[in-house]
Design an enzyme around this catalytic site. Structure first.
Site, PDB file in Angstrom:
ATOM      1  N   SER A 124       0.836  -1.197   0.000  1.00  0.00           N
ATOM      2  CA  SER A 124       0.000   0.000   0.000  1.00  0.00           C
ATOM      3  C   SER A 124       0.868   1.243   0.000  1.00  0.00           C
ATOM      4  O   SER A 124       1.989   1.234   0.531  1.00  0.00           O
ATOM      5  CB  SER A 124      -0.863  -0.024   1.270  1.00  0.00           C
ATOM      6  OG  SER A 124      -1.359   1.264   1.564  1.00  0.00           O
ATOM      7  N   TYR A 148      -1.342  -0.996  11.158  1.00  0.00           N
ATOM      8  CA  TYR A 148      -1.659  -1.561   9.846  1.00  0.00           C
ATOM      9  C   TYR A 148      -0.534  -1.259   8.852  1.00  0.00           C
ATOM     10  O   TYR A 148      -0.003  -2.155   8.188  1.00  0.00           O
ATOM     11  CB  TYR A 148      -2.999  -0.995   9.330  1.00  0.00           C
ATOM     12  CG  TYR A 148      -3.101  -0.982   7.833  1.00  0.00           C
ATOM     13  CD1 TYR A 148      -3.274  -2.171   7.126  1.00  0.00           C
ATOM     14  CD2 TYR A 148      -2.981   0.204   7.104  1.00  0.00           C
ATOM     15  CE1 TYR A 148      -3.322  -2.167   5.738  1.00  0.00           C
ATOM     16  CE2 TYR A 148      -3.044   0.222   5.732  1.00  0.00           C
ATOM     17  CZ  TYR A 148      -3.205  -0.961   5.055  1.00  0.00           C
ATOM     18  OH  TYR A 148      -3.248  -0.959   3.683  1.00  0.00           O
ATOM     19  N   LYS A 152       2.473  -3.711   6.700  1.00  0.00           N
ATOM     20  CA  LYS A 152       2.810  -3.715   5.256  1.00  0.00           C
ATOM     21  C   LYS A 152       4.312  -3.530   5.087  1.00  0.00           C
ATOM     22  O   LYS A 152       4.949  -4.192   4.259  1.00  0.00           O
ATOM     23  CB  LYS A 152       2.056  -2.598   4.526  1.00  0.00           C
ATOM     24  CG  LYS A 152       0.550  -2.804   4.454  1.00  0.00           C
ATOM     25  CD  LYS A 152       0.180  -3.935   3.506  1.00  0.00           C
ATOM     26  CE  LYS A 152      -1.318  -4.148   3.426  1.00  0.00           C
ATOM     27  NZ  LYS A 152      -1.695  -5.418   2.801  1.00  0.00           N
TER      28      LYS A 152
HETATM   29  N1  UFG Z   1     -12.239  11.465   3.864  1.00  0.00           N
HETATM   30  C1  UFG Z   1     -13.202  12.338   4.274  1.00  0.00           C
HETATM   31  N2  UFG Z   1     -14.340  11.833   4.852  1.00  0.00           N
HETATM   32  C2  UFG Z   1     -14.529  10.501   5.012  1.00  0.00           C
HETATM   33  C3  UFG Z   1     -13.521   9.606   4.587  1.00  0.00           C
HETATM   34  C4  UFG Z   1     -12.379  10.123   4.017  1.00  0.00           C
HETATM   35  O1  UFG Z   1     -13.069  13.560   4.151  1.00  0.00           O
HETATM   36  O2  UFG Z   1     -15.582  10.112   5.560  1.00  0.00           O
HETATM   37  C5  UFG Z   1     -11.028  11.998   3.214  1.00  0.00           C
HETATM   38  C6  UFG Z   1      -9.737  11.682   3.941  1.00  0.00           C
HETATM   39  O3  UFG Z   1      -9.490  12.649   4.946  1.00  0.00           O
HETATM   40  C7  UFG Z   1      -8.741  11.716   2.797  1.00  0.00           C
HETATM   41  C8  UFG Z   1      -9.546  11.192   1.608  1.00  0.00           C
HETATM   42  O4  UFG Z   1     -10.905  11.385   1.953  1.00  0.00           O
HETATM   43  O5  UFG Z   1      -8.347  13.039   2.508  1.00  0.00           O
HETATM   44  C9  UFG Z   1      -9.323   9.716   1.320  1.00  0.00           C
HETATM   45  O6  UFG Z   1      -9.549   8.974   2.512  1.00  0.00           O
HETATM   46  P1  UFG Z   1      -9.654   7.371   2.503  1.00  0.00           P
HETATM   47  O7  UFG Z   1      -9.914   6.937   3.903  1.00  0.00           O
HETATM   48  O8  UFG Z   1     -10.596   6.927   1.445  1.00  0.00           O
HETATM   49  O9  UFG Z   1      -8.209   6.925   2.013  1.00  0.00           O
HETATM   50  P2  UFG Z   1      -6.797   7.160   2.702  1.00  0.00           P
HETATM   51  O10 UFG Z   1      -5.946   7.768   1.639  1.00  0.00           O
HETATM   52  O11 UFG Z   1      -6.849   7.840   3.989  1.00  0.00           O
HETATM   53  O12 UFG Z   1      -6.422   5.665   3.037  1.00  0.00           O
HETATM   54  C10 UFG Z   1      -6.023   4.796   2.040  1.00  0.00           C
HETATM   55  C11 UFG Z   1      -6.275   3.351   2.451  1.00  0.00           C
HETATM   56  C12 UFG Z   1      -5.461   2.992   3.647  1.00  0.00           C
HETATM   57  C13 UFG Z   1      -4.032   3.357   3.454  1.00  0.00           C
HETATM   58  C14 UFG Z   1      -3.907   4.812   3.032  1.00  0.00           C
HETATM   59  C15 UFG Z   1      -2.521   5.230   2.715  1.00  0.00           C
HETATM   60  O13 UFG Z   1      -7.632   3.150   2.736  1.00  0.00           O
HETATM   61  O14 UFG Z   1      -5.537   1.602   3.823  1.00  0.00           O
HETATM   62  O15 UFG Z   1      -4.678   5.023   1.845  1.00  0.00           O
HETATM   63  O16 UFG Z   1      -2.066   4.503   1.640  1.00  0.00           O
HETATM   64  F1  UFG Z   1      -3.343   3.204   4.597  1.00  0.00           F
END
Ligand code: UFG
Length: 336
Positions: A124, A148, A152
């Protein structure tokens, strides 16, 4: 090739199953259904028109894995079976060490014992921690901000030690960015349990009326509109990335680590607007404070993937949203 897909009934595993079949491979699903539904198997049969071969069990059960690897004459493994919820890993680190690290070790032992040493591993972009700049190349320093992400990183190191110990190991480490979207049939897609952690399934549940409003975590990031920027990649493209990785391992016979992203960053508000357009529904938002551990922006350099694998993502944000909407609107309660 006969390929074992651990976690093959899950979101990325099920899409990769179809992509591998479409390329003439013979995938065998191995899943304990701890975070997936057996109903996905019927859906895969409907889409492919062929019976699914599925074995039920845990990757940590080395004897079971060895037995089924011999029985099915498995030549390569794609290892999807891992836990992936950041918050849960902070609350229950042992669950993550056990499933992700012990599970991986047992699987590798079973592979070694049956002389099957070709592996594709789901890593990831989380291994880049808070990147100093974007786009992120594979040689960026790695770090972790939660258990988590730490698993990885440790697994990547385990795999590299294994390759050094025995060059017969051929390992592709795929660093996924943000997988979203669904199969164009609308029959399979992402089905998170409980409140979705990730943006796209949350947006889809707001659009379908299951949740009233999207909390946007932070609007004061140093990004064009102040909201977090990510590299969303269509799960269909991601699935093809696995096919390309297996082909490259077979053709070149060398291990590699590669980013799977599009190279394009979109903000939370970009995603909301694109989803509204694709669904014809309103997605009300409210700004909330930043989520702990989130980074401002994260998107991939795609050069290595394109040179090494001859693979590039084809589908844009509109397709990601319309396919996600087709799945969500046809299956408001997922596989339930
Ligand atoms: N976000 C919101 N509201 C929500 C959910 C997410 O504003 O309800 C925002 C987050 O703050 C972020 C973006 O949307 O700016 C994407 O968030 P995600 O949770 O969809 O994805 P992330 O990039 O945080 O996480 C993903 C994977 C994780 C991994 C991470 C880093 O889900 O497993 O990328 O690689 F760890």
């Amino acid at each position: 090739m006969k390929i074992l897909l651990t976690g093959g009934a899950g979101y990325i595993g099920s899409h990769t199953y179809l992509a591998l079949m479409g390329s003439g491979h013979v995938p065998v699903i191995f899943d304990d259904f701890s975070n997936s539904s057996p109903k996905v198997l019927e859906r895969l049969e409907r889409i492919s028109g062929q019976a699914v071969v599925c074995e039920r069990g845990s990757v940590a059960d080395s004897a079971l894995v060895q037995g089924l690897m011999k029985r099915h004459a498995i030549e390569a493994v794609v290892h999807f079976a891992g836990f992936k919820a950041v918050g849960e890993s902070v609350a229950q680190p042992l669950k993550y060490f056990d499933n992700n690290l012990v599970g991986m070790t047992r699987l590798l032992q079973a592979m070694d014992a049956t002389a099957c040493r070709t592996l594709v591993f789901s890593s990831s972009a989380t291994v880049y921690g808070d990147p100093a700049s974007v786009p992120i190349t594979e040689s960026f320093p790695r770090s972790h901000t939660n258990p988590y992400g730490h698993t990885k990183l440790v697994i990547e190191d385990m795999l590299s030690a294994l390759q050094k110990s025995d060059p017969a190991w051929k390992v592709a480490v795929l660093r996924y960015f943000n997988p979203v979207g669904a199969h164009p049939s609308g029959l399979i897609g992402e089905d998170p349990r409980g409140i979705p952690n990730n943006l796209m399934p949350f947006v889809a549940q707001v659009a379908v009326g299951k949740r009233p409003v999207l909390n946007v975590f932070g609007n004061d990031y140093p990004t064009p509109d102040g909201t977090g920027v990510r590299d969303y990649i269509h799960v269909q493209d991601l699935a093809q990335g696995h096919v390309a990785a297996l082909q490259t391992l077979a053709a070149k016979g060398e291990s590699f680590t590669v980013n799977l992203g599009t190279g394009q960053g979109y903000s939370v508000l970009d995603v909301v607007r694109a989803f509204e357009q694709a669904s014809g529904r309103q997605v009300p938002v409210q700004f909330a404070s930043r989520r702990e551990g989130d980074v401002a922006q994260c998107y991939a350099s795609t050069e290595r993937a394109s040179e090494l694998l001859g693979w590039r993502a084809q589908l844009g944000l509109d397709a990601m949203c319309s396919d996600s909407w087709r799945w969500q609107s046809a299956n408001p309660d997922g596989y339930a």
